[in-house]
Scaffold this motif. Structure first.
Motif, PDB file in Angstrom:
ATOM      1  N   SER A  40      25.054  45.063 -22.147  1.00 21.60           N
ATOM      2  CA  SER A  40      24.173  45.599 -21.114  1.00 21.60           C
ATOM      3  C   SER A  40      23.152  44.552 -20.673  1.00 21.60           C
ATOM      4  O   SER A  40      22.898  44.380 -19.472  1.00 21.60           O
ATOM      5  N   LEU A  43      24.900  41.957 -18.550  1.00 22.18           N
ATOM      6  CA  LEU A  43      25.207  42.470 -17.217  1.00 22.18           C
ATOM      7  C   LEU A  43      23.956  42.579 -16.350  1.00 22.18           C
ATOM      8  O   LEU A  43      24.001  42.316 -15.148  1.00 22.18           O
ATOM      9  N   PHE A  44      22.838  42.928 -16.947  1.00 23.59           N
ATOM     10  CA  PHE A  44      21.570  42.968 -16.210  1.00 23.59           C
ATOM     11  C   PHE A  44      21.241  41.581 -15.667  1.00 23.59           C
ATOM     12  O   PHE A  44      20.884  41.419 -14.494  1.00 23.59           O
ATOM     13  N   ALA A  46      23.372  39.048 -15.244  1.00 21.44           N
ATOM     14  CA  ALA A  46      24.396  38.659 -14.273  1.00 21.44           C
ATOM     15  C   ALA A  46      24.099  39.279 -12.911  1.00 21.44           C
ATOM     16  O   ALA A  46      24.267  38.625 -11.868  1.00 21.44           O
ATOM     17  N   GLU A  47      23.656  40.523 -12.896  1.00 24.81           N
ATOM     18  CA  GLU A  47      23.324  41.196 -11.639  1.00 24.81           C
ATOM     19  C   GLU A  47      22.153  40.496 -10.954  1.00 24.81           C
ATOM     20  O   GLU A  47      22.181  40.236  -9.747  1.00 24.81           O
ATOM     21  N   ALA A  48      21.131  40.116 -11.727  1.00 24.73           N
ATOM     22  CA  ALA A  48      19.979  39.414 -11.153  1.00 24.73           C
ATOM     23  C   ALA A  48      20.390  38.049 -10.599  1.00 24.73           C
ATOM     24  O   ALA A  48      19.960  37.657  -9.505  1.00 24.73           O
ATOM     25  N   SER A  50      23.389  37.195  -9.584  1.00 27.16           N
ATOM     26  CA  SER A  50      24.234  37.417  -8.404  1.00 27.16           C
ATOM     27  C   SER A  50      23.377  37.673  -7.173  1.00 27.16           C
ATOM     28  O   SER A  50      23.685  37.197  -6.067  1.00 27.16           O
ATOM     29  N   LYS A  51      22.311  38.419  -7.368  1.00 28.40           N
ATOM     30  CA  LYS A  51      21.394  38.693  -6.256  1.00 28.40           C
ATOM     31  C   LYS A  51      20.750  37.384  -5.787  1.00 28.40           C
ATOM     32  O   LYS A  51      20.661  37.116  -4.584  1.00 28.40           O
ATOM     33  N   THR A  63      25.877  31.620  -9.373  1.00 25.79           N
ATOM     34  CA  THR A  63      27.192  32.257  -9.394  1.00 25.79           C
ATOM     35  C   THR A  63      27.922  31.952 -10.691  1.00 25.79           C
ATOM     36  O   THR A  63      28.516  32.846 -11.312  1.00 25.79           O
ATOM     37  N   ALA A  66      26.303  33.796 -13.638  1.00 29.67           N
ATOM     38  CA  ALA A  66      26.661  35.216 -13.580  1.00 29.67           C
ATOM     39  C   ALA A  66      28.101  35.430 -14.025  1.00 29.67           C
ATOM     40  O   ALA A  66      28.405  36.396 -14.732  1.00 29.67           O
ATOM     41  N   THR A  70      29.155  37.692 -17.231  1.00 28.14           N
ATOM     42  CA  THR A  70      30.080  38.805 -17.009  1.00 28.14           C
ATOM     43  C   THR A  70      31.283  38.710 -17.937  1.00 28.14           C
ATOM     44  O   THR A  70      31.725  39.710 -18.509  1.00 28.14           O
TER      45      THR A  70
END
Length: 97
Positions: A40, A43-44, A46-48, A50-51, A63, A66, A70
């Motif tokens: 988790s 993934l948090f 990776a999401e940041a 990616s943004k 990229t 992330a 992932t």
């Protein structure tokens, strides 16, 4: 019956390949709750990243970071899934350890 909090990773899941060889593997014996918590967190992040990558057209560093986070997350979740779906025989084996 085994208490679910006693279930641990089995360490059979590879992650991130180089020259067709896994560079990393999930470590055996990590409590499932801890493994899922780490997935988790990965993934948090990776999401940041990616943004951030969506706004930074000059570099791909976000990229790639992330992507690796992932891949590590997927390996953790897959290893947990193997524990949960392999049935009572695996759980008995882990309880004996």
């Amino acid at each position: 019956m085994i208490d679910p909090s006693e279930l641990k990773t089995i360490g059979l899941t590879p992650a991130i390949y180089c020259s067709d060889q896994a560079v990393f593997h999930v470590t055996r014996g990590v409590p499932l709750g801890d493994a899922l918590g780490m997935a988790s967190d990965f993934l948090f992040l990776a999401e940041a990243l990616s943004k951030d990558a969506a706004y930074d057209r000059e570099s791909d560093r976000y990229t790639w970071a992330a992507r690796y986070l992932t891949a590590l997350s997927k390996a953790l979740v897959d290893d947990v899934g193997k524990v949960l779906t392999r049935g009572p025989a695996l759980r008995k084996e882990q309880a004996a350890e």
